[in-house]
Design an enzyme around this catalytic site. Structure first.
Site, mmCIF file in Angstrom:
data_model
loop_
_atom_site.group_PDB
_atom_site.id
_atom_site.type_symbol
_atom_site.label_atom_id
_atom_site.label_comp_id
_atom_site.label_asym_id
_atom_site.label_seq_id
_atom_site.Cartn_x
_atom_site.Cartn_y
_atom_site.Cartn_z
ATOM 1 N N GLY A 10 -3.202 6.935 -7.531
ATOM 2 C CA GLY A 10 -4.438 6.571 -6.031
ATOM 3 C C GLY A 10 -4.314 7.527 -5.294
ATOM 4 N N VAL A 11 -5.516 8.386 -5.213
ATOM 5 C CA VAL A 11 -4.954 9.572 -4.189
ATOM 6 C C VAL A 11 -5.957 9.256 -2.960
ATOM 7 C CG1 VAL A 11 -4.510 12.161 -3.963
ATOM 8 C CG2 VAL A 11 -4.226 10.988 -6.087
ATOM 9 N N ASN A 13 -6.437 6.808 1.148
ATOM 10 C CA ASN A 13 -6.213 8.032 2.172
ATOM 11 C C ASN A 13 -4.070 7.348 2.203
ATOM 12 O OD1 ASN A 13 -7.680 8.488 3.865
ATOM 13 N ND2 ASN A 13 -8.091 6.814 4.427
ATOM 14 N N VAL A 14 -3.482 6.825 1.609
ATOM 15 C CA VAL A 14 -2.514 5.768 1.305
ATOM 16 C C VAL A 14 -1.583 6.918 0.648
ATOM 17 C CG1 VAL A 14 -0.805 4.558 0.938
ATOM 18 C CG2 VAL A 14 -2.829 3.447 1.712
ATOM 19 N N ARG A 84 -9.642 -2.650 1.752
ATOM 20 C CA ARG A 84 -10.417 -3.743 2.589
ATOM 21 C C ARG A 84 -11.125 -3.568 3.597
ATOM 22 N NH1 ARG A 84 -6.846 -8.687 5.614
ATOM 23 N NH2 ARG A 84 -5.207 -6.592 6.513
ATOM 24 N N ASN A 122 -3.263 -4.334 -2.603
ATOM 25 C CA ASN A 122 -3.606 -5.966 -2.283
ATOM 26 C C ASN A 122 -4.588 -6.431 -2.959
ATOM 27 O OD1 ASN A 122 -1.997 -5.923 0.070
ATOM 28 N ND2 ASN A 122 -3.788 -4.677 1.331
ATOM 29 N N HIS A 175 2.941 -10.687 1.843
ATOM 30 C CA HIS A 175 2.307 -10.311 2.494
ATOM 31 C C HIS A 175 1.215 -10.128 3.157
ATOM 32 C CE1 HIS A 175 1.517 -6.014 4.772
ATOM 33 N NE2 HIS A 175 0.076 -5.500 2.987
#
Length: 310
Positions: A10-11, A13-14, A84, A122, A175
């Site tokens: 998963g590339v 923003n995070v 989200r 999430n 979380h």
């Protein structure tokens, strides 16, 4: 120190922020990037490689297309999933992201049997549970990035009120909206927070902490936060690779700790080369125990939904 390889699935923003921070800090020797957007991933790998050349970083960045080449990682970070959007809770992402996590984990463990998994997607605690089920790894090797981020947000809101002093904050639980900021274990320059702020100010910090991520989602409108989650993940990676034996709040499976079994939630753990070597049980007030129980119930409801939709 032996050769250390970190894989990131998963590339967005995070994921790209994690890779960039890792490379800047020379924390590992090699970073493997994998995403369904192959050309995009190649571009990110090239961009980061060019950025770190100016500081002669030892880290090599590679974009990987084939599952069989995404292999032999000491740590695999999974950030993939739907992000989200405004008016969407973390829970709304449950079923979609669970399917994504299950598929990724099954592919990853074929070629990374000895890795430690760090989940960032999430709803975090439920995704850690899914990864545990899909991998069948021991619980110390499947962790969720949550408590460090939530604690960092709490520290920020404290600094807003008192200025730029040394803040050590602690947040437990899931979380989500039912997380449990611990006032008693939060220190400012070694002093208890209760000695500095009054009840109204403390409640304001607690509410802002719980809504810290949602506030960013609302402002961005098209995504969620990434610098803070990335930095929190990098701290976990560093603690594991460098065998730091440092205590951080992370999402792990409880097997009797705090009185709960077979549930994933955020608690303090000792992070080292083995992953979460030990869960630290701290004393909670009656109010905190009740809040922690409510947080556990919220996570149990998510896991129940997962089982109902298998």
């Amino acid at each position: 120190m032996s050769y250390k390889r970190v894989g990131i699935v998963g590339v967005g923003n995070v994921g790209s922020s994690i890779a960039y921070n890792l490379a800047l800090q020379n924390i590992c020797d090699e970073i493997l990037l994998k995403d369904i957007r192959e050309d995009f991933t190649k571009a990110i790998a090239l961009d980061i490689s060019q950025a770190i050349a100016s500081i002669n970083s030892k880290t090599t960045i590679k974009a990987i297309c084939l599952d069989s080449e995404f292999k032999n990682c000491d740590i695999v970070v999974i950030t993939a999933g739907v992000a989200r959007k405004p008016n969407m809770s973390r829970d709304d992402l449950l079923l979609t992201n669970s399917k994504i996590i299950n598929s990724i984990v099954r592919n990853v463990i074929k070629y990374n049997k000895d890795s430690i998994l760090i989940i960032v997607s999430n709803p975090l605690d439920a995704m850690v549970y899914s990864a545990l089920e899909a991998s069948n790894f021991q619980k110390n090797r499947v962790l969720g990035m949550s408590g460090i981020l939530d604690s960092s947000r709490m520290a920020h809101f404290i600094k807003e009120k008192i200025g730029n002093k040394k803040v050590e904050a602690m947040v437990l639980g899931g979380h989500g909206d039912d997380m449990v900021p611990l006032i008693k274990y939060t220190k400012v320059d070694g002093m208890s927070l209760t000695e500095i702020l009054d009840e109204i100010e403390l409640e304001d910090i607690i509410e802002k902490t719980k809504n810290g991520g949602a506030q960013i989602v609302k402002l961005l409108k098209t995504g969620s936060s990434y610098f803070a989650p990335a930095q929190s993940t990098v701290l976990m990676i560093k603690a594991i690779i460098e065998d730091e034996h440092i205590v951080y709040p992370c999402s792990v499976r409880l097997d009797g700790e705090y009185g709960y079994k077979n549930i994933v939630t955020g608690v303090p753990v000792v992070l080292c080369k083995e992953g979460a070597k030990q869960i630290i049980e701290i004393e909670l007030t009656n109010k905190e125990k009740k809040e922690f129980h409510n947080s556990i119930n919220s996570i149990q409801n998510l896991i129940k939904k997962l089982h109902e939709n298998i």
